[in-house]
Design a protein around this motif. Structure first.
Motif, PDB file in Angstrom:
ATOM      1  N   ASP A 160       0.850  -1.187   0.000  1.00  0.00           N
ATOM      2  CA  ASP A 160       0.000   0.000   0.000  1.00  0.00           C
ATOM      3  C   ASP A 160       0.896   1.251   0.000  1.00  0.00           C
ATOM      4  O   ASP A 160       1.479   1.617   1.021  1.00  0.00           O
ATOM      5  N   GLU A 161       1.002   1.895  -1.156  1.00  0.00           N
ATOM      6  CA  GLU A 161       1.862   3.079  -1.304  1.00  0.00           C
ATOM      7  C   GLU A 161       1.407   4.219  -0.395  1.00  0.00           C
ATOM      8  O   GLU A 161       2.236   4.962   0.136  1.00  0.00           O
ATOM      9  N   ASP A 162       0.099   4.375  -0.227  1.00  0.00           N
ATOM     10  CA  ASP A 162      -0.418   5.430   0.641  1.00  0.00           C
ATOM     11  C   ASP A 162       0.026   5.196   2.081  1.00  0.00           C
ATOM     12  O   ASP A 162       0.479   6.127   2.761  1.00  0.00           O
ATOM     13  N   LEU A 163      -0.086   3.968   2.548  1.00  0.00           N
ATOM     14  CA  LEU A 163       0.353   3.638   3.898  1.00  0.00           C
ATOM     15  C   LEU A 163       1.856   3.864   4.029  1.00  0.00           C
ATOM     16  O   LEU A 163       2.326   4.419   5.025  1.00  0.00           O
ATOM     17  N   GLY A 223      -0.461  -6.259   3.147  1.00  0.00           N
ATOM     18  CA  GLY A 223      -1.287  -5.268   3.830  1.00  0.00           C
ATOM     19  C   GLY A 223      -0.881  -5.096   5.278  1.00  0.00           C
ATOM     20  O   GLY A 223      -0.353  -6.005   5.909  1.00  0.00           O
ATOM     21  N   ALA A 265      -4.230  -3.621   8.594  1.00  0.00           N
ATOM     22  CA  ALA A 265      -4.444  -2.266   8.066  1.00  0.00           C
ATOM     23  C   ALA A 265      -5.553  -1.537   8.822  1.00  0.00           C
ATOM     24  O   ALA A 265      -5.466  -0.325   9.042  1.00  0.00           O
TER      25      ALA A 265
END
Length: 110
Positions: A4-7, A46, A84
């Protein structure tokens, strides 16, 4: 599954200012290192892997969305997998990242 690039960006914001910060792709995700030691990993499956004091790991596993990290069928001592959903809010993410950073700061640099 890609991580997850956003995370990863959210975690980076929390640790990039730390002395000795580096990141490295591993475990299908991206690991955030301090002084050459992994502190937090944004997992390819994740969520996070967070390095904690082994003595505190058992009590932290009682939190929702947290379990022992298992690799190749064996639990990794001093590591927790954080779903997540358990780090979705900024406050929750900061708390988990801080746990990993605080513990890792106490390790000798590699």
């Amino acid at each position: 599954m890609a991580f997850d690039e956003d995370l990863a960006d959210r975690v980076r914001e929390l640790v990039a200012h730390e002395s000795g910060f580096a990141e490295r792709r591993m475990f299908g995700g991206v690991a955030m290192l301090l002084g050459g030691n992994m502190a937090v990993v944004v997992r390819g499956k994740g969520g996070l892997m967070v390095r904690v004091d082994s003595a505190a790991a058992e009590s932290l596993r009682s939190e929702p969305g947290v379990e022992a990290t298992v690799m190749r069928g064996r639990p990794l001592r001093g590591w927790l997998t954080v779903d997540a959903s358990a780090c979705a809010t900024d406050a929750a993410l900061e708390e988990w990242v801080d746990r990993g950073v605080t513990f890792t700061r106490g390790l000798p640099p590699k």
